[in-house]
Each structure stands twice: as structure tokens, then as C-alpha cells.
Design an enzyme around this catalytic site. Sequence first.
Site, PDB file in Angstrom:
ATOM      1  N   TYR A   1      -2.616   8.775  -3.895  1.00  0.00           N
ATOM      2  CA  TYR A   1      -2.329   9.717  -2.815  1.00  0.00           C
ATOM      3  C   TYR A   1      -3.077   9.325  -1.550  1.00  0.00           C
ATOM      4  O   TYR A   1      -3.680  10.149  -0.873  1.00  0.00           O
ATOM      5  CB  TYR A   1      -2.683  11.146  -3.246  1.00  0.00           C
ATOM      6  CG  TYR A   1      -1.932  12.219  -2.487  1.00  0.00           C
ATOM      7  CD1 TYR A   1      -0.570  12.398  -2.677  1.00  0.00           C
ATOM      8  CD2 TYR A   1      -2.585  13.052  -1.587  1.00  0.00           C
ATOM      9  CE1 TYR A   1       0.128  13.386  -1.992  1.00  0.00           C
ATOM     10  CE2 TYR A   1      -1.913  14.048  -0.893  1.00  0.00           C
ATOM     11  CZ  TYR A   1      -0.553  14.208  -1.098  1.00  0.00           C
ATOM     12  OH  TYR A   1       0.135  15.192  -0.415  1.00  0.00           O
TER      13      TYR A   1
ATOM     14  N   HIS B   1       5.011  -2.721  -3.146  1.00  0.00           N
ATOM     15  CA  HIS B   1       4.609  -4.099  -2.846  1.00  0.00           C
ATOM     16  C   HIS B   1       4.714  -4.871  -4.150  1.00  0.00           C
ATOM     17  O   HIS B   1       4.388  -4.352  -5.223  1.00  0.00           O
ATOM     18  CB  HIS B   1       3.185  -4.131  -2.299  1.00  0.00           C
ATOM     19  CG  HIS B   1       2.686  -5.492  -1.915  1.00  0.00           C
ATOM     20  ND1 HIS B   1       3.488  -6.461  -1.335  1.00  0.00           N
ATOM     21  CD2 HIS B   1       1.455  -6.060  -2.016  1.00  0.00           C
ATOM     22  CE1 HIS B   1       2.773  -7.546  -1.102  1.00  0.00           C
ATOM     23  NE2 HIS B   1       1.541  -7.329  -1.513  1.00  0.00           N
TER      24      HIS B   1
ATOM     25  N   GLU C   1       0.617 -11.045   6.951  1.00  0.00           N
ATOM     26  CA  GLU C   1      -0.713 -10.456   7.104  1.00  0.00           C
ATOM     27  C   GLU C   1      -1.762 -11.507   7.432  1.00  0.00           C
ATOM     28  O   GLU C   1      -2.600 -11.324   8.318  1.00  0.00           O
ATOM     29  CB  GLU C   1      -1.107  -9.733   5.817  1.00  0.00           C
ATOM     30  CG  GLU C   1      -0.298  -8.483   5.516  1.00  0.00           C
ATOM     31  CD  GLU C   1      -0.534  -7.947   4.124  1.00  0.00           C
ATOM     32  OE1 GLU C   1      -0.064  -6.834   3.843  1.00  0.00           O
ATOM     33  OE2 GLU C   1      -1.179  -8.637   3.300  1.00  0.00           O
TER      34      GLU C   1
END
Length: 331
Positions: free
Chosen positions: A25, A107, A194
Site C-alpha cells: 500500500y 513490473h 531508469e
Amino acid sequence: MIKKYYESDADLAAVQGKQIAVIGYGSQGRGQALNLRDSGLSVIIGLRPGRSFQQASEDGFEVFPVADAVKKADIIQILLPDESQGAVYKTEIRPYLADKKCLMFSHGFNIHYGQIVPPPNVDVVMVAPKGPGHMVRRTFEEGKGVPALIAIEQDYTGDAQAIALGYAKGIGATRAVVFETTFREETETDLFGEQAVLCGGVTSLIKAGFETLVDAGYAPEMAYLEVLHEMKLIVDMIYEGGFTNMRDSISNTALYGDLTRGPRVIGEDSRIAMEEILEEIQNGEFAREWMLENIVNRPVFTALKRNDEEHLLEEVGAEIRGLMPQFKKNA
């Protein structure tokens, strides 16, 4: 050409009546869970004890230990950090993966590099929003959505694609566009972006430019303004309309410098380094290095992060942002 999906291609019915468990979360977990619930879907949260447990409860979700959430769920969306997923999967998810459940990711790292090996009797899919969780939530509330990727690694039930598209619709992604990819392609391109461009490339370029100006005797404040503060202005123009939009918006002097000097900064040596970085991603070297770094409690990660946090660039940046009302909360 990559396959694209929109609102009319996805049906919430594929996920209605199914129990969705969002495991984790953080930013992404919260954004997705709230959107799914607002789309009329049944969502519970699976967490270990911690601050997120309280946040999820305050947001009105039923929160369970991970294992209990997995037992109750038909769709298990794992939104934990990459480096944590393998251990949690082994002890708290895998033992409770019953026949025909759907294992979902945002991912592909752990599936692609074999940190998680699902049993053959479950679906394995990816729904990956191309934006942080707070943006996933904000755009949904505005009646829009963040584009997303879907991928099907394992289609045991024959419904994996419909489930992925239904979930993507539930988080608002089909309001924008959903692209179909593979776990391999998403993982390798995401890591490369990235490392070579978005995070590693940009920060290293900014730092090198800042150090070059300061070492030449220019005021650190001027160096910061020129190589970092104005970066957002340029990136926003590129984001909105590509290089052409940006180049149509800058002076001819800036454009000539861009076209003639830019390739000297990012030239053949940089391309060779990028190819080496991509190869390390493709052959699994980076993944093995990162997993080992976590096993030994991240000594390299911690040292490098601390060094950059103590860099003059950060000190000057905090000072300058503190002078600007719109940035004071982030100073």
C-alpha cells in the site's frame, strides 16, 4: 506495431465478482486500490504490520496479513518493492496460490529474472501504469487516466488477457491507452530508461554540469539555476510536444548550441556505455548485482546515496528552493 487498447476493448465484467487483493500500500498500491474500488470492484489489502496498515484502514479498506489476503483473493496484485517480492512470495503467497487464481504485477523484474516462479495452474499477467501512484489516482479523479502496459506471461484459464484489460479499465488506464508488451520487454526497457536516461543519465548530467561551472569559478547558485532549475521548463516542453516543440520555443542561439554541442556531450562514448548497460540488463548481471546488494544489507547503495545527498548541489538547491514560495514545502 505495438497493439493498443482503449475503453471499448476492455470489460469490467472480467473482474467483477472477483476478489482483488492488492499486496502493498505504497504510492502505487494506494492509487490502484482506490481507483479499483471507485470502479465498483471488490478490493482488499494485504500487508505486513506498519504505517501502511493504518493508512489503508483509514482509507476504508479491509486489511489482512498477506497470506490471509491471498487465500481470499481471485486476483493477487503484488505491489511490493522489487527486492522484497521474492521472499514474501515464497513464504506468504506461493503456499496459498490455489488453482485458477491470477497473479498480477506492475513490473516484470521478479518474473523475468526468475526471482518468482509461479506454478503452472495460475494466470500470470502484468498491468503497469506509466506514472506514479499519486498520478494514477489524480487523473482518475479528473475523469482521465494514465497510460499503462499489459503483458500475459501465463494464460492458464484462457481469461488472462480479459482480466488484465478489465483491471486496466478499473484503474482508469483505458481512458488513455493501454499498450500490449511482454514481461521481458517491459523489464529491460524500464530498467534501461531508469539507469541510462531518466534517473541515472539525467542526474549524472546535471551533477557534471554543476561541477564544471563551480570548478570554473562560477557561483554555485548560478550553476544550480542554469543546469537544474531550468531543466523542468525544457522537459515540460519536450513532454508536451517532443523535441520540435521545445526547439520552436527556445532562442536560435540556444538551438544552435543544442544541435552543435549536445552531441559532443552525449557522443559515441556515451552510446557505448549505454550499450554496455543494456547488455548488463539483458544478461541478468544487473539483477544479480542488485539482489546480492540487498542480501548484504546494501552497503554500496547506502554509501552512494549518502554521498549524493551531501553534495553541494543538494545544499544549494535547498537554499534556493527555500527562497521560492512555490517550493518551500520541498526545500
